[in-house]
Design a protein around this motif. Structure first.
Motif, PDB file in Angstrom:
ATOM      1  N   ILE A   1      69.556  33.011  80.477  1.00  0.00           N
ATOM      2  CA  ILE A   1      69.428  33.083  79.017  1.00  0.00           C
ATOM      3  C   ILE A   1      67.957  33.270  78.673  1.00  0.00           C
ATOM      4  O   ILE A   1      67.101  32.560  79.199  1.00  0.00           O
ATOM      5  N   LYS A   2      67.679  34.224  77.800  1.00  0.00           N
ATOM      6  CA  LYS A   2      66.308  34.433  77.335  1.00  0.00           C
ATOM      7  C   LYS A   2      66.266  34.193  75.835  1.00  0.00           C
ATOM      8  O   LYS A   2      67.028  34.806  75.081  1.00  0.00           O
ATOM      9  N   LEU A   3      65.397  33.314  75.437  1.00  0.00           N
ATOM     10  CA  LEU A   3      65.309  32.921  74.033  1.00  0.00           C
ATOM     11  C   LEU A   3      63.931  33.248  73.490  1.00  0.00           C
ATOM     12  O   LEU A   3      62.943  32.641  73.891  1.00  0.00           O
ATOM     13  N   GLU A   4      63.875  34.212  72.607  1.00  0.00           N
ATOM     14  CA  GLU A   4      62.600  34.575  72.002  1.00  0.00           C
ATOM     15  C   GLU A   4      62.258  33.559  70.906  1.00  0.00           C
ATOM     16  O   GLU A   4      63.106  33.234  70.075  1.00  0.00           O
ATOM     17  N   ASN A   5      61.030  33.062  70.943  1.00  0.00           N
ATOM     18  CA  ASN A   5      60.499  32.139  69.910  1.00  0.00           C
ATOM     19  C   ASN A   5      61.156  30.765  69.882  1.00  0.00           C
ATOM     20  O   ASN A   5      60.969  30.019  68.931  1.00  0.00           O
ATOM     21  N   ILE A   6      61.936  30.442  70.904  1.00  0.00           N
ATOM     22  CA  ILE A   6      62.572  29.119  70.933  1.00  0.00           C
ATOM     23  C   ILE A   6      62.028  28.361  72.139  1.00  0.00           C
ATOM     24  O   ILE A   6      61.951  28.906  73.240  1.00  0.00           O
TER      25      ILE A   6
ATOM     26  N   ARG B   1      62.294  41.143  83.841  1.00  0.00           N
ATOM     27  CA  ARG B   1      63.151  40.424  82.896  1.00  0.00           C
ATOM     28  C   ARG B   1      62.317  39.484  82.036  1.00  0.00           C
ATOM     29  O   ARG B   1      62.501  39.398  80.847  1.00  0.00           O
ATOM     30  N   VAL B   2      61.403  38.770  82.690  1.00  0.00           N
ATOM     31  CA  VAL B   2      60.593  37.787  81.979  1.00  0.00           C
ATOM     32  C   VAL B   2      59.636  38.484  81.021  1.00  0.00           C
ATOM     33  O   VAL B   2      59.424  38.030  79.919  1.00  0.00           O
ATOM     34  N   ARG B   3      59.087  39.613  81.439  1.00  0.00           N
ATOM     35  CA  ARG B   3      58.083  40.300  80.616  1.00  0.00           C
ATOM     36  C   ARG B   3      58.630  40.791  79.281  1.00  0.00           C
ATOM     37  O   ARG B   3      57.859  41.064  78.379  1.00  0.00           O
ATOM     38  N   LYS B   4      59.946  40.896  79.188  1.00  0.00           N
ATOM     39  CA  LYS B   4      60.499  41.373  77.925  1.00  0.00           C
ATOM     40  C   LYS B   4      60.307  40.360  76.793  1.00  0.00           C
ATOM     41  O   LYS B   4      60.437  40.697  75.643  1.00  0.00           O
ATOM     42  N   ILE B   5      59.999  39.127  77.168  1.00  0.00           N
ATOM     43  CA  ILE B   5      59.792  38.103  76.147  1.00  0.00           C
ATOM     44  C   ILE B   5      58.303  37.936  75.876  1.00  0.00           C
ATOM     45  O   ILE B   5      57.510  37.824  76.801  1.00  0.00           O
ATOM     46  N   VAL B   6      57.915  37.933  74.611  1.00  0.00           N
ATOM     47  CA  VAL B   6      56.505  37.718  74.267  1.00  0.00           C
ATOM     48  C   VAL B   6      56.222  36.221  74.280  1.00  0.00           C
ATOM     49  O   VAL B   6      55.297  35.754  74.928  1.00  0.00           O
ATOM     50  N   GLN B   7      57.042  35.495  73.544  1.00  0.00           N
ATOM     51  CA  GLN B   7      56.957  34.042  73.656  1.00  0.00           C
ATOM     52  C   GLN B   7      58.327  33.426  73.461  1.00  0.00           C
ATOM     53  O   GLN B   7      59.137  33.899  72.671  1.00  0.00           O
ATOM     54  N   GLY B   8      58.576  32.385  74.236  1.00  0.00           N
ATOM     55  CA  GLY B   8      59.889  31.760  74.170  1.00  0.00           C
ATOM     56  C   GLY B   8      60.242  31.109  75.489  1.00  0.00           C
ATOM     57  O   GLY B   8      59.360  30.626  76.201  1.00  0.00           O
ATOM     58  N   THR B   9      61.539  31.110  75.802  1.00  0.00           N
ATOM     59  CA  THR B   9      62.019  30.365  76.965  1.00  0.00           C
ATOM     60  C   THR B   9      63.001  31.209  77.774  1.00  0.00           C
ATOM     61  O   THR B   9      63.851  31.887  77.200  1.00  0.00           O
ATOM     62  N   VAL B  10      62.855  31.153  79.082  1.00  0.00           N
ATOM     63  CA  VAL B  10      63.851  31.760  79.965  1.00  0.00           C
ATOM     64  C   VAL B  10      64.526  30.647  80.757  1.00  0.00           C
ATOM     65  O   VAL B  10      63.851  29.860  81.420  1.00  0.00           O
TER      66      VAL B  10
END
Ligand SMILES: [Zn+2]
Length: 161
Positions: free
Chosen positions: A62-67, A10-19
């Motif tokens: 909640i996964k937030l890309e670039n935030i 789940r975490v790996r799907k985000i390049v940069q941001g906040t989980v």
């Protein structure tokens, strides 16, 4: 073990941001509102509700890309989702993992319930300020009028951006 692998995926799907993980089940949308994050950011946002969790039974994520979240965001989360873990992701890796705690003072997050409080006067540019009297159960006192508010009252008077 299986859960760990699932979590990593789940975490790996985000390049940069906040989980934001371990949100109480069904609270993800109110967390989004309180943080002032909506689809208008234009960034990918994933919200998972009622995910099975060994710790909580069920949870929201909640996964937030670039935030990335500010300290004020952490304080907001502490009020409505005290069990959350916040992972900061960079280059697909967790670079920082944080937990929230209720601060001693709550500024600009909750509206005072007293209608005659100076912070409720139209045109007054005063931000609300409360001293935390008790963290469990949550109880806060207005710095301006002295009104004490309990958890239910706080939840009903959150300030949304
Ligand atoms: Zn007040």
């Amino acid at each position: 073990m299986a859960e760990q692998t699932e979590k990593e995926l789940r975490v790996r799907k985000i390049v940069q941001g906040t989980v934001i993980d371990h949100i109480s089940p069904g609270k993800a949308l109110i967390v989004m509102r309180l943080l002032g994050i909506s689809e208008s950011t234009g960034f990918p946002i994933s919200i998972a509700i009622n995910i099975p969790s060994s710790k909580l039974g069920k949870k929201d994520i909640i996964k937030l890309e670039n935030i990335f979240l500010s300290e004020s965001d952490f304080n907001k989360l502490a009020l409505i989702a005290p069990k959350v873990t916040i992972s900061k992701i960079q280059d697909m890796r967790i670079v920082q993992k944080s937990y929230v705690s209720i601060p001693d003072q709550i500024v600009g997050i909750v509206k005072c319930i007293n209608p005659t409080c100076i912070t409720n006067k139209a045109g007054e540019p005063i931000s609300t300020k409360f001293t935390v009297l008790s963290k469990k159960p949550l109880s806060i006192k207005c710095e301006y009028c002295g009104r004490v508010m309990d958890f239910e009252e706080i939840m009903a008077n959150l300030i949304f951006r």
